[in-house]
Design an enzyme around this catalytic site. Structure first.
Site, short mmCIF file in Angstrom:
data_model
loop_
_atom_site.label_atom_id
_atom_site.label_comp_id
_atom_site.label_asym_id
_atom_site.label_seq_id
_atom_site.Cartn_x
_atom_site.Cartn_y
_atom_site.Cartn_z
N THR A 23 48.25 56.29 10.11
CA THR A 23 47.53 56.29 8.84
C THR A 23 48.09 57.31 7.86
O THR A 23 48.13 57.06 6.64
CB THR A 23 46.04 56.58 9.09
OG1 THR A 23 45.49 55.54 9.90
CG2 THR A 23 45.26 56.66 7.79
N SER A 99 48.23 52.13 17.74
CA SER A 99 47.79 51.24 18.82
C SER A 99 48.97 50.54 19.47
O SER A 99 48.84 49.94 20.54
CB SER A 99 46.79 50.22 18.29
OG SER A 99 47.36 49.44 17.25
N THR A 129 45.98 58.04 14.88
CA THR A 129 44.93 58.72 15.65
C THR A 129 44.42 57.92 16.85
O THR A 129 43.88 58.50 17.78
CB THR A 129 43.73 59.05 14.74
OG1 THR A 129 43.19 57.84 14.20
CG2 THR A 129 44.16 59.97 13.61
N ASP A 130 44.58 56.59 16.84
CA ASP A 130 43.97 55.78 17.90
C ASP A 130 44.46 56.18 19.29
O ASP A 130 43.67 56.25 20.23
CB ASP A 130 44.26 54.29 17.67
CG ASP A 130 43.42 53.72 16.54
OD1 ASP A 130 42.47 54.41 16.11
OD2 ASP A 130 43.70 52.60 16.09
#
Length: 515
Positions: A23, A99, A129-130
């Site tokens: 992101t 991801s 961040t996932d």
């Protein structure tokens, strides 16, 4: 020796930013947010906190082909600690949504750090961040005898958006990587630095997206300073250079969460998947699971363990540890399940795949899962100490250690480093010399080895920008140089030219130092 904070006092440090995607680097598009290239230019160059407007000279970065290539660099304004941070950015050929990260991506990150290890003082990895906590845990085991900070960060909102957390997360990561020699894989988010293999994602949208439930932060940034809990920092304590381990059995481990009413047949089906070598079992509370009718579920576990499958028992709870306090947990332990103590699921998965990749016997793998290898779990046989702040004897302790090193008094050095006093290894005198700098030119090789075995950093530089290795070579102490090199020491890029001038033809200690 008097105290000076932080212990790195050279005028400029170098940090490599490794951009994997996520992101933080995304921009708006007709199809939504997508990763964008050129992050150094669009995300950092125009922001005064990242660019002091000085020369943006090129610095060398080693790419996948093993060749040095010039990359544009920027420099931060001078910090509270009277230092600038010069940094360059290396972007993955394909920017990823986190991801999509896998073992190949982890290997690329680790290999990039390894290739550029001698060129930079620290590393900042930008990541989605996932799966950030998974990557942190994986890298913590892949990077062995790490002597420099590796800090992973990302953001909940892109840096291109008006309201974002990217700016503070990135700046905080740069400040810590460029100023404090914390030799760990860390995760920085929302002004807190966590040990990477202790962190887990706790929110999908809050800026405080990560937490370290079973270990306090290693450092916290406030409005005026960075407070490092040096007593918590995990350090390598053996005489070996930095290396990486890229062979991991990621495809042969699985994770299964126990729930009320789970059928033994379901668990048995998972444990009989072709090629499965290890399972992380998320259980209730302190490690409890239903036995099933007539103990059928326990028998499934026992049969798998007898086939050579390593099953690690971790708790579903956010805090706490697996302990055989209750009969169900004791039953699992007797069936051969390995207690995972207070490891996160992410850390347990990373650790098990790492150990399976070492091709140990099943018993050794199971045993090492219960030991702290990178600070990923709390060994309850050890006493946990908190160093009280503002000790009036602080300067006296540091001075006493300095005199003991200068005398070659091993016994007094050991006495000075007892309990929480190991934080002294990161302290420095008015010239920026740490205890290891003093020992590098001291009379005792045994004292030098003692400091290294207690986790002293070979990469810290004094106010003149000199490493302990430089000082030892300049003093003509070949045996000291050999020991420092065996511990992973190398001449810093900023002192190589001076070393060549002083080393002449590269004879003796200078030749051993790499000149």
């Amino acid at each position: 020796m008097g105290s000076k904070t932080p212990s790195m006092t050279a005028a400029e440090s170098r940090v490599l930013i490794i951009m994997t995607g996520g992101t933080i680097c995304m921009k708006r598009s007709p199809d939504g947010f997508v990763p964008a290239r050129g992050f150094l230019d669009f995300g950092m160059a125009s922001r005064p906190s990242f660019n002091d407007g000085s020369d943006s000279r090129d610095i060398d970065v080693i790419g996948r082909d093993g060749k040095e290539k010039a990359h544009r660099s920027l420099r931060t304004p001078q910090s509270t600690y009277q230092k600038h941070i010069r940094y360059a950015s290396l972007e993955f050929e394909t920017l990823l949504d986190s991801s999509s990260i896998d073992a190949e991506g982890w290997t690329e990150i680790a290999s990039t750090i390894y290739r550029n290890y001698k060129l930079f003082d620290g590393f900042v990895v930008l990541h989605g961040t996932d799966s950030l906590a998974y990557t942190c845990s994986a890298l913590s085991f892949m990077l062995s005898n790490l002597g420099k900070p590796v800090i992973l960060t990302g953001s909940q909102a892109p840096i291109s958006e008006l309201q974002n957390d990217a700016t503070d997360n990135l700046l905080g990561s740069l400040i810590i990587a460029g100023h404090f020699m914390i030799p760990e894989v860390c995760l920085f988010f929302n002004y807190k630095l966590f040990r990477g293999n202790r962190a887990t994602k706790v929110s999908a949208s809050d800026f405080a997206a990560f937490a370290s439930p079973n270990l306090p932060p290693l450092a916290v940034i406030d409005s005026s300073k960075t407070v490092v809990s040096w007593e918590l920092v995990h350090r390598p304590k053996n005489i070996e250079p930095f290396s990486i381990h890229t062979h991991r059995e990621t495809a042969h481990v699985a994770c299964l969460r126990i729930f009320p009413g789970i059928k033994p047949e379901m668990v048995d089906a998972v444990l009989n998947v072709n090629g499965l070598q290890g399972l992380i079992l998320e259980t209730f509370g302190s490690g409890n699971a239903p036995g099933g009718p007539d103990g059928a579920l326990t028998k499934v576990f026992e049969a798998a363990v007898n086939r050579g499958t390593v099953i690690v028992n971790v708790t579903q709870c956010m805090t706490g540890t697996v302990s055989p306090l209750y009969e169900p947990a004791m039953r699992l332990k007797r069936a051969g399940l390995v207690p995972g103590h207070d490891m996160t699921t992410e850390a347990a998965l990373a650790k098990l795949s790492y150990l399976l990749g070492q091709h140990l016997c099943t018993e050794d793998t199971a045993h090492r899962m219960t030991l702290s290898l990178r600070g990923e779990l709390t060994e309850h046989t050890a006493t946990a100490f908190q160093h009280p702040s503002g000790l009036p004897t602080h300067l006296a302790d540091l001075t006493a250690l300095g005199y003991a090193i200068a005398r070659g008094d091993v016994g007094s050095v050991l006495d000075a480093l007892r309990g929480t006093m190991r934080y002294l290894l990161s302290e420095s005198d008015y010239s920026g010399n740490t205890p290891l700098h003093v020992a590098a030119t001291g009379p005792s090789l045994e004292v030098l080895e003692t400091l290294l075995m207690h986790g002293a950093s070979v990469h810290l530089r004094n106010q003149a920008g000199r490493t302990p290795l430089f000082l030892a070579a300049n003093a003509g102490l070949g045996s000291h140089v050999d020991l420092l090199r065996a511990s992973g020491a190398h001449l810093h890029a900023g002192e190589v030219e001076a070393a060549r001038m002083l080393g002449g033809k590269g004879d003796g200690a200078w030749k051993k130092a790499g000149v």
